[in-house]
Design a protein around this motif. Structure first.
Motif, PDB file in Angstrom:
ATOM      1  N   MET A   1      52.987  27.664  -3.798  1.00 58.30           N
ATOM      2  CA  MET A   1      52.678  28.592  -4.868  1.00 58.30           C
ATOM      3  C   MET A   1      51.267  29.146  -4.711  1.00 58.30           C
ATOM      4  N   SER A   2      50.323  28.279  -4.323  1.00 61.69           N
ATOM      5  CA  SER A   2      48.940  28.713  -4.156  1.00 61.69           C
ATOM      6  C   SER A   2      48.814  29.738  -3.030  1.00 61.69           C
ATOM      7  N   MET A   3      49.462  29.461  -1.888  1.00 65.41           N
ATOM      8  CA  MET A   3      49.368  30.381  -0.755  1.00 65.41           C
ATOM      9  C   MET A   3      50.083  31.695  -1.052  1.00 65.41           C
ATOM     10  N   THR A   4      51.215  31.615  -1.765  1.00 60.92           N
ATOM     11  CA  THR A   4      51.927  32.827  -2.154  1.00 60.92           C
ATOM     12  C   THR A   4      51.081  33.663  -3.106  1.00 60.92           C
ATOM     13  N   THR A   5      50.418  32.977  -4.046  1.00 63.45           N
ATOM     14  CA  THR A   5      49.545  33.680  -4.982  1.00 63.45           C
ATOM     15  C   THR A   5      48.405  34.374  -4.255  1.00 63.45           C
ATOM     16  N   GLN A   6      47.831  33.697  -3.258  1.00 65.44           N
ATOM     17  CA  GLN A   6      46.741  34.297  -2.494  1.00 65.44           C
ATOM     18  C   GLN A   6      47.195  35.581  -1.803  1.00 65.44           C
ATOM     19  N   LEU A   7      48.372  35.530  -1.174  1.00 66.20           N
ATOM     20  CA  LEU A   7      48.891  36.714  -0.501  1.00 66.20           C
ATOM     21  C   LEU A   7      49.229  37.810  -1.504  1.00 66.20           C
ATOM     22  N   TYR A   8      49.790  37.427  -2.630  1.00 65.33           N
ATOM     23  CA  TYR A   8      50.150  38.388  -3.677  1.00 65.33           C
ATOM     24  C   TYR A   8      48.903  39.061  -4.239  1.00 65.33           C
TER      25      TYR A   8
ATOM     26  N   SER B   1      46.184  39.594  -2.787  1.00 63.53           N
ATOM     27  CA  SER B   1      45.476  40.402  -1.791  1.00 63.53           C
ATOM     28  C   SER B   1      45.817  41.879  -1.917  1.00 63.53           C
ATOM     29  N   GLY B   2      46.890  42.182  -2.639  1.00 63.27           N
ATOM     30  CA  GLY B   2      47.262  43.573  -2.858  1.00 63.27           C
ATOM     31  C   GLY B   2      48.263  44.124  -1.873  1.00 63.27           C
ATOM     32  N   ARG B   3      48.547  43.374  -0.811  1.00 59.15           N
ATOM     33  CA  ARG B   3      49.547  43.846   0.142  1.00 59.15           C
ATOM     34  C   ARG B   3      50.861  43.117  -0.086  1.00 59.15           C
ATOM     35  N   ASP B   4      51.953  43.736   0.303  1.00 55.98           N
ATOM     36  CA  ASP B   4      53.273  43.147   0.102  1.00 55.98           C
ATOM     37  C   ASP B   4      53.535  42.129   1.206  1.00 55.98           C
ATOM     38  N   PRO B   5      53.534  40.843   0.904  1.00 48.69           N
ATOM     39  CA  PRO B   5      53.704  39.828   1.954  1.00 48.69           C
ATOM     40  C   PRO B   5      55.156  39.735   2.402  1.00 48.69           C
ATOM     41  N   ASP B   6      55.382  39.012   3.484  1.00 47.13           N
ATOM     42  CA  ASP B   6      56.735  38.742   3.980  1.00 47.13           C
ATOM     43  C   ASP B   6      56.927  37.234   3.967  1.00 47.13           C
TER      44      ASP B   6
END
Length: 271
Positions: free
Chosen positions: A55-62, A64-69
């Motif tokens: 959840m923490s790593m997903t939140t960080q990517l989220y 960041s403003g870019r759409d993660p994969d």
């Protein structure tokens, strides 16, 4: 907060802590982070509270403003035990690149469930993330769960240099041995002999029998690699973690699942 049967810290907290007491806590540490292993595509696999770092790593990517994969897999006993469910689903509803996969062992009463049900296995992995070979994998959960994930990926030919895991369990003191516990070690070289084929393969303890066979050019029957690769072991020991793909009677007769068995020392099989 809940404590397992062999819990130490959790059980102490439940027995001794009272409302109003203060605790001193340290911040997170370790190398289990996408910051150390950047990639274009991720596969996060967790069980129970192992969802926390995911959840923490997903939140960080989220954030960041870019759409993660991200293919985000979490396994629990029942739907009501999914931690951070609303929070993660809220992020996924606002980012097309967060693909959630919930896996439960059983359903909650009077609440329909349309997601995955059962124990996480290779077949589920192929359905959830068909491009898993292209993804950086992070895994967190109980030790047996992570072992099963490692063996599933190894049996499917995944590059384990791109696999990362974290456990909430404190390490055992070096002087304390646990009888009967065997953990494959990638630093230990072993030999697997395929008697019927007359082929001998060198590998490490973290390689599966099926992986060793493929590396040696042998095409063992494997199917979905979840039970159809049963072969008989005639010598040596293996470390086998499986999802009920073989009966106790077959194990007693010397049979193993090649996709889920790691050789411990020299092993001979009828193949």
């Amino acid at each position: 907060m809940k404590a397992q049967a062999d819990s130490i810290g959790g059980q102490w907290m439940l027995d001794n802590l009272r409302p109003g007491m203060r605790l001193r806590a340290k911040g997170p540490g370790g190398s289990f982070s996408i910051a150390r292993h950047p990639a274009d595509k991720y596969l996060f696999i967790s069980a129970g509270s192992g969802i926390t770092p995911m959840m923490s790593m997903t939140t960080q990517l989220y954030d960041s403003g870019r759409d993660p994969d991200i293919v985000f897999v979490n396994c629990v006993r029942r739907p009501s035990e999914i931690i951070f469910r609303e929070r993660v689903e809220r992020m996924a509803s606002r980012a097309t690149g967060i693909d959630l996969k919930w896996v439960v062992e059983e359903t909650d009463r009077y609440k329909p469930w349309t997601g995955y049900r059962g124990m996480f296995n290779q077949l589920m992995l192929g359905l959830m993330a068909p491009d898993y070979l292209e993804r950086e994998v992070f895994c967190c959960g109980p030790a047996p769960f992570m072992q099963a994930v490692r063996e599933a990926l190894t049996g499917l030919g995944y590059d384990m240099n791109r696999y990362h895991q974290e456990s909430f369990h404190a390490p055992l003191p070096e002087t304390e041995a646990v009888p009967g516990d065997v953990f494959p070690d990638e630093r230990v070289d072993v030999v697997v002999e395929f008697a019927s084929s007359g082929v001998t393969a060198e590998c490490t303890e973290t390689d599966t029998i099926l992986g060793a066979a493929r590396a040696a050019g042998l095409a063992l029957p494997s199917g979905c690699t979840m039970g159809s690769c049963k072969i008989r072991k005639t010598r040596g020991e293996v470390h086998m973690v499986h999802n009920a793909g073989i009966t106790d009677e077959d194990v007693a007769r010397g049979y193993i699942l090649a996709c889920c068995s790691n050789p411990v020392g020299r092993v001979t099989v009828e193949a």
